[in-house]
Write an enzyme that holds these catalytic residues in place. Structure first.
Site, PDB file in Angstrom:
ATOM      1  N   LYS A 196      40.595  38.424  37.539  1.00  0.00           N
ATOM      2  CA  LYS A 196      41.582  39.511  37.503  1.00  0.00           C
ATOM      3  C   LYS A 196      42.655  39.272  36.421  1.00  0.00           C
ATOM      4  O   LYS A 196      42.611  38.289  35.715  1.00  0.00           O
ATOM      5  CB  LYS A 196      42.191  39.698  38.888  1.00  0.00           C
ATOM      6  CG  LYS A 196      41.141  39.991  39.982  1.00  0.00           C
ATOM      7  CD  LYS A 196      40.459  41.365  39.809  1.00  0.00           C
ATOM      8  CE  LYS A 196      39.170  41.498  40.597  1.00  0.00           C
ATOM      9  NZ  LYS A 196      39.287  41.834  41.996  1.00  0.00           N
TER      10      LYS A 196
HETATM   11  C1  PLP Z   1      38.506  42.085  43.322  1.00  0.00           C
HETATM   12  C2  PLP Z   1      38.803  43.299  44.104  1.00  0.00           C
HETATM   13  C3  PLP Z   1      39.281  43.245  45.423  1.00  0.00           C
HETATM   14  C4  PLP Z   1      39.302  41.981  46.214  1.00  0.00           C
HETATM   15  O1  PLP Z   1      40.066  40.983  45.673  1.00  0.00           O
HETATM   16  P1  PLP Z   1      39.935  39.493  46.255  1.00  0.00           P
HETATM   17  O2  PLP Z   1      41.211  38.850  45.811  1.00  0.00           O
HETATM   18  O3  PLP Z   1      38.717  38.898  45.611  1.00  0.00           O
HETATM   19  O4  PLP Z   1      39.822  39.577  47.723  1.00  0.00           O
HETATM   20  C5  PLP Z   1      39.660  44.419  46.040  1.00  0.00           C
HETATM   21  N1  PLP Z   1      39.562  45.601  45.419  1.00  0.00           N
HETATM   22  C6  PLP Z   1      39.075  45.711  44.171  1.00  0.00           C
HETATM   23  C7  PLP Z   1      39.003  47.060  43.534  1.00  0.00           C
HETATM   24  C8  PLP Z   1      38.654  44.572  43.475  1.00  0.00           C
HETATM   25  O5  PLP Z   1      38.126  44.679  42.247  1.00  0.00           O
END
Ligand code: PLP
Length: 399
Positions: A196
């Site tokens: 991210k």
């Molecule tokens: C990555 C992601 C999540 C979940 O994030 P985590 O920190 O891995 O639990 C939720 N929503 C979207 C749209 C994502 O891309």
């Protein structure tokens, strides 16, 4: 098809593989983790608190709770608003599993609404007709880093007394009008997963303006105890606690927060670099009739390009989307697809009788998209290689 494509035995654009995503972790992060390990305080403690405070200062939100994933953040926000069995939550099918799964985890029902052709975000003009007497919340996803159009969503929420929970897993650092994402609605959930915009390895954050809600999600994040570990184990704390609700074990660790503190300092620099790469891609790919560029900044939102997703006009190409991905792989370029719409997965098909035809816009987007690498650690040479690989495939496959 015979060509100089690596797929057909030609020489690849790169000798080494360019991964689809890589974190940018610097010496500061490494030093802070080492100091954390030496400090003896490994789980939620002073660094987690400092990360929460820094995140508040950055987003403008008055309250923040650091947790161990965005999945945990979403689950806690739903529970924080007492959403459960019999309730419905309106969201988009063009998202990651976590968005819909967390709604299911509470016992509530995800009600999907199709996305907009122009932004890939939830189509706000379709939300009202999906509202029933059981609807409790709207959960928009700021897909790829472009914030959804929040004003109409907030207006509907006010009119129908609904909560708004933003899935901002892609949007840490994005702006919407005069506000930073995190200070727009009732509650916002961020992800610091390794791919991210900023990372803590695994991690997440909830921001909110609502003090009572902030206290409730904090309580739910640690077994439903009446006070958190930081209070319990510090000198001021005491041994006494009460279980006041059914809670979970979702707290962030200080090891993760140590990374997050330094990532947050670099967030705007990261965004600038991703936007710069996006401009170069726009310029290079804009020439091709067979490529639809990703959505750009809207009149209200700044796109931070967590993802750069090109859409193929398959009627103008002699290859399929899947073959396009294989061709890029052969040229040593990593890619991904964001996302397989949730309603096409076996569990959701079976649970709700959904499938092909349920959300035609999301399905048509899914059928034709490819996300290419975009991260601050890419060199200009890497960007040139991605462009060269796409150009090579276009030359071989355009018609
Ligand atoms: C990555 C992601 C999540 C979940 O994030 P985590 O920190 O891995 O639990 C939720 N929503 C979207 C749209 C994502 O891309």
């Amino acid at each position: 098809m015979s060509s100089d494509l690596a797929l057909d035995g030609g020489k690849p654009v790169r000798d080494t593989f360019l991964p689809f995503a890589l974190p940018s972790v610097g010496e500061e992060e490494i030093q802070e983790v080492v100091e954390t390990l030496r400090s003896g305080w490994l789980t939620a403690g002073p660094r987690t608190k400092a990360f929460e405070e820094a995140f508040c200062a950055y987003t403008g939100a008055p309250h923040a709770l650091a947790v161990n994933s965005c999945t945990a953040a979403l689950h806690l926000c739903l529970l924080g608003f007492h959403i459960g069995p019999g309730d419905e939550v309106i969201t988009t099918p063009l998202t990651f599993a976590a968005t819909a799964n967390t709604i299911m985890m509470t016992g509530a029902k995800p009600v999907f609404v199709d996305v907009e052709e122009s932004t890939y975000n939830i189509d706000v003009s379709l939300i009202e007709q999906a509202i029933t007497k059981n609807t409790k919340a709207v959960l928009p996803v700021h897909i790829a880093g472009l914030p959804a159009n929040m004003e109409p969503i907030l207006k509907l929420a006010e009119r129908y007394d609904l909560r708004v929970i933003e899935d901002a897993a892609h949007a840490a650092g994005a702006r919407h009008g005069d506000l930073k994402v995190g200070d727009i609605s009732d509650a916002t959930c961020f992800s610091f997963y390794v791919t991210k915009t900023i990372t803590t390895g695994e991690g997440g954050m909830i921001t909110t303006r609502n003090q009572q809600f902030a206290d409730r999600v904090r309580m739910l994040s640690l077994h439903g105890l009446s006070r958190d570990a930081w209070n319990r184990y510090s000198q001021k704390g005491s041994w006494y606690y009460e279980i006041v609700d059914l809670g979970y074990k979702y707290n962030m660790t200080d090891i993760a927060a140590a990374i997050g503190l330094h990532q947050l300092r670099r967030i705007d620099e990261f965004t600038r670099r991703r936007r710069e790469i996006a401009r170069r891609y726009d310029e290079a790919f804009g020439k091709y009739e067979a490529i639809i560029l990703p959505p750009r900044d809207s009149s209200v939102s700044e796109h931070i390009y967590h993802l750069y997703t090109i859409r193929l006009r398959l009627d103008r190409l002699s290859i399929t989307r899947d073959r396009f991905i294989e061709a890029l792989r052969a040229e040593n370029i990593g890619t991904s697809v964001h996302f397989i719409p949730v309603h096409l997965h076996p569990f959701y098909r079976k649970e709700f009788g959904l499938g092909r035809g349920s959300f035609p816009v999301a399905e048509a987007i899914f059928d034709s998209i490819v996300s290419v690498p975009i991260y601050p650690g890419m060199s200009n040479g890497d960007v040139v290689d991605v462009v060269a690989a796409v150009e090579k495939i276009m030359a071989a496959a355009s018609r």
